[in-house]
Design a protein around this motif. Structure first.
Motif, PDB file in Angstrom:
ATOM      1  N   ASN A 135      30.930 -18.269 -25.237  1.00  0.00           N
ATOM      2  CA  ASN A 135      30.270 -17.753 -26.441  1.00  0.00           C
ATOM      3  C   ASN A 135      29.245 -18.735 -26.987  1.00  0.00           C
ATOM      4  O   ASN A 135      28.559 -18.437 -27.962  1.00  0.00           O
ATOM      5  N   ASP A 136      29.158 -19.901 -26.361  1.00  0.00           N
ATOM      6  CA  ASP A 136      28.251 -20.955 -26.815  1.00  0.00           C
ATOM      7  C   ASP A 136      27.044 -21.009 -25.876  1.00  0.00           C
ATOM      8  O   ASP A 136      27.096 -21.621 -24.807  1.00  0.00           O
ATOM      9  N   GLU A 137      25.961 -20.378 -26.287  1.00  0.00           N
ATOM     10  CA  GLU A 137      24.784 -20.298 -25.429  1.00  0.00           C
ATOM     11  C   GLU A 137      24.155 -21.667 -25.187  1.00  0.00           C
ATOM     12  O   GLU A 137      23.615 -21.928 -24.109  1.00  0.00           O
ATOM     13  N   ASP A 138      24.213 -22.545 -26.177  1.00  0.00           N
ATOM     14  CA  ASP A 138      23.658 -23.890 -26.005  1.00  0.00           C
ATOM     15  C   ASP A 138      24.440 -24.652 -24.944  1.00  0.00           C
ATOM     16  O   ASP A 138      23.857 -25.308 -24.073  1.00  0.00           O
ATOM     17  N   TYR A 139      25.767 -24.553 -25.010  1.00  0.00           N
ATOM     18  CA  TYR A 139      26.620 -25.190 -23.998  1.00  0.00           C
ATOM     19  C   TYR A 139      26.289 -24.639 -22.621  1.00  0.00           C
ATOM     20  O   TYR A 139      26.104 -25.403 -21.662  1.00  0.00           O
TER      21      TYR A 139
END
Length: 207
Positions: A135-139
């Protein structure tokens, strides 16, 4: 395996914390504890999963992705989480893909003996919430870039390629490394919680 099912598997935990549960996983609910002449504590958690009804090739893809997301590089899920919490700076993993089964072991080194319960709790929470990373697009953007760098570097190393080809041929009857790497990237966001299972804790504690 759905998250609620995994939670059910781990439901036998107990601990001092009122907010979270401290695991006492293992056969009979007790960890293996050994006291030795060491400077700090060492914690290991090991488990395996059977894959009787799954494609062994895709099972190996998923196990490789789990390894990458958990411990590959300083930005990996476990390393960044434990370093941020100041719990440890050394986490290693070992894994193998056996006939119809997947084995995994996480080893956390240089732990303060007084922090063992906290480390066990943090590892448990991290594993139970593994799918949150997707759910973490940056990750995902950073990790995918790092993954592509590793694969590019890997494909320039003939010895590693040769080792991987023989390993895959013995395990799967396939040895196309480029095809396997493409499968890893294609399935980069694949949920990984069904790879988790109840297992065994072991501890080495200073005398």
């Amino acid at each position: 395996m759905p998250t609620n099912k995994i939670t059910e598997i781990f439901s036998g935990w107990s601990g001092k914390s009122k907010r979270k549960k401290t695991p006492t996983m293992g056969r009979g609910g007790a960890p293996i504890v050994i006291r030795k002449s060491v400077d700090s504590a060492y914690l290991s958690y090991s488990w395996y999963r059977y894959f009787n009804n799954q494609d062994p090739y895709m099972a190996m893809v998923k196990s490789s992705l789990l390894d990458f997301h958990l411990v590959s590089g300083l930005s990996s899920y476990l390393l960044s989480r434990f370093r941020k919490g100041g719990l440890t700076y050394a986490i290693d993993a070992d894994r193998d893909f056996l006939p119809n089964a997947y084995y995994y072991q996480i080893v956390i080194s240089a732990i303060n003996e007084k922090s063992i319960d906290m480390v066990k709790e943090e590892l448990t929470n991290a594993l139970l919430n593994i799918n949150e990373i997707f759910n973490d697009e940056d990750y995902l953007r950073k990790r995918l870039r790092y993954f592509r760098y590793l694969m590019s570097d890997y494909m320039r190393r003939p010895l590693q390629i040769a080792e991987s080809m023989t390993y895959m041929e013995l395990k799967l009857g396939k040895h196309n490394i480029e095809e396997f790497n493409k499968s890893l990237e294609t399935n980069f966001k694949m949920p990984l919680d069904d790879l988790l299972s109840n297992g065994i804790w072991s501890l080495i504690i200073p005398e």
